[in-house]
Scaffold this active site. Sequence first.
Site, PDB file in Angstrom:
ATOM      1  N   ARG A  29       0.841  -8.418  -1.973  1.00  0.00           N
ATOM      2  CA  ARG A  29       2.105  -8.748  -2.622  1.00  0.00           C
ATOM      3  C   ARG A  29       3.194  -8.915  -1.569  1.00  0.00           C
ATOM      4  NH1 ARG A  29       1.994  -4.648  -7.902  1.00  0.00           N
ATOM      5  NH2 ARG A  29      -0.007  -5.398  -8.710  1.00  0.00           N
ATOM      6  N   ARG A  68       5.286   1.161  -1.050  1.00  0.00           N
ATOM      7  CA  ARG A  68       5.388  -0.262  -1.400  1.00  0.00           C
ATOM      8  C   ARG A  68       5.031  -1.093  -0.170  1.00  0.00           C
ATOM      9  NH1 ARG A  68       8.370  -2.425  -5.730  1.00  0.00           N
ATOM     10  NH2 ARG A  68       9.501  -0.455  -5.963  1.00  0.00           N
ATOM     11  N   GLU A  92       6.093   5.358 -10.309  1.00  0.00           N
ATOM     12  CA  GLU A  92       4.935   4.757 -10.974  1.00  0.00           C
ATOM     13  C   GLU A  92       3.697   4.807 -10.078  1.00  0.00           C
ATOM     14  OE1 GLU A  92       3.139   0.423 -12.131  1.00  0.00           O
ATOM     15  OE2 GLU A  92       5.322   0.595 -12.053  1.00  0.00           O
ATOM     16  N   SER A 135      -0.326   1.677 -14.413  1.00  0.00           N
ATOM     17  CA  SER A 135       0.138   1.168 -15.706  1.00  0.00           C
ATOM     18  C   SER A 135      -1.037   0.547 -16.436  1.00  0.00           C
ATOM     19  CB  SER A 135       1.252   0.133 -15.524  1.00  0.00           C
ATOM     20  OG  SER A 135       0.765  -1.016 -14.854  1.00  0.00           O
ATOM     21  N   ARG A 139      -1.631   3.837  -3.407  1.00  0.00           N
ATOM     22  CA  ARG A 139      -0.377   4.568  -3.581  1.00  0.00           C
ATOM     23  C   ARG A 139      -0.595   6.009  -4.051  1.00  0.00           C
ATOM     24  NH1 ARG A 139       4.668   2.352  -7.211  1.00  0.00           N
ATOM     25  NH2 ARG A 139       4.583   0.650  -5.675  1.00  0.00           N
TER      26      ARG A 139
END
Length: 420
Positions: free
Chosen positions: A257, A272, A344, A347, A384
């Site tokens: 990403r 991140r 987070e 999800s 993460r």
Amino acid sequence: MIDVQLLRDQPDLVKRSQEARGNDPATVDAAVAADLARREALQHFESLRAEQKTKSKDIGKASKEERPALLAAVQELSNQVKEAQAAANDADEAFYEAVRVIENIVIDGVPAGGEDDFSVLRHEGVKPEFEFAPRDHLEIGELLGAIDMTRGAKVSGARFSFLRGIGAQLELAIMQLGLNKAISNGFVMLTPPTLVKPEVMRGTGFLGEHADEVYHLPADDLFLTGTSEVALAGYHADEIIDVDSPLRYVGWSTCYRREAGSAGKDTRGIIRTHQFNKVEMFVYANPAEADAEHERLLAWQEEMMAALGLHYRVIDTAAGDLGSSAARKFDIEAWIPTQDAYRELTSTSNCTTYQARRLSVRARGEDGKAAPVATLNGTIATTRWIVAVLETHQQADGSVLVPEALRPYLGGQEVLQPKE
């Protein structure tokens, strides 16, 4: 994309969904108008073509004197048919451009609003407390010889890292635990490609407003995936499948990403980064079973949180913070002690029939007709998670207690010790 019949029959429902997401409801009016124009253009084309066929048949029956005029009329109709067909094609393209900007219809009960308007469903686990000043995950990782950001930046630039030694092993242990959890619940493991075609990336909804987050290889016109959800969604594209029982796949892949929209956020450590590993669950299901399957995905994720001994909360994500394909998304946010905040970790999204309609993944109903299936996704392990494990289970001397569920994957180690 959304169901066209729903757009025609219940435009107000579609508008409410757009408004809940913070989108302009005028896009719905534009799509309705484009749909009407498309149908009118198609009807005009078909009418002219029918007339052309009738007159062409009349030529064979016409007298010698009548034939030249009929031939001229048929030729003129032929030109009109070509123009009408081109207009119908243009109208069809305009409609699909208009309807593609409408995001999936949010499910009743999803909170309206943006990123901060989520609903907290529950808190689980014990919040860690320390009798010493806790270290953040990067400081712990450096003490353990587990994370090397400096050399990651030297080799690849900002937001890249090397996981080394026990850090690399810890990542692998978390991934294997997640993989085994998925397999034990009926998921078939796939190692998916991480380069996909534009139509697959577009079909899953990743080339919308967040297209700048995606790495593109122009010379090959291929995209690097930020989640194996993309490849797994394309796995059954243009197929008719059987979803009497859900088709469950779990993909293990490296993900990429650009994080173009997160400048200045989470620049320290591995929260991140541009490259990470992930184990992703993906399900094709009967639309009537999608809500129940969504709850099952969430339950398996929560089992992973409990196995890692993490304190976390489950939130119902607000409509404006959903991806374009998701009709509902539950986030699990773990407590990160040094940030005094929930962050987070994973999800799970119910995409209803939105992705399947775009990718033409269908199943036959009791009436024998093929209709789009539902698709769902949920992460069950990712790089993460190391952040929460290190910070939650740290000890005063810089060592880290290993959650019991991970010990079999780390040669039985109970404590990770700092390097001399």
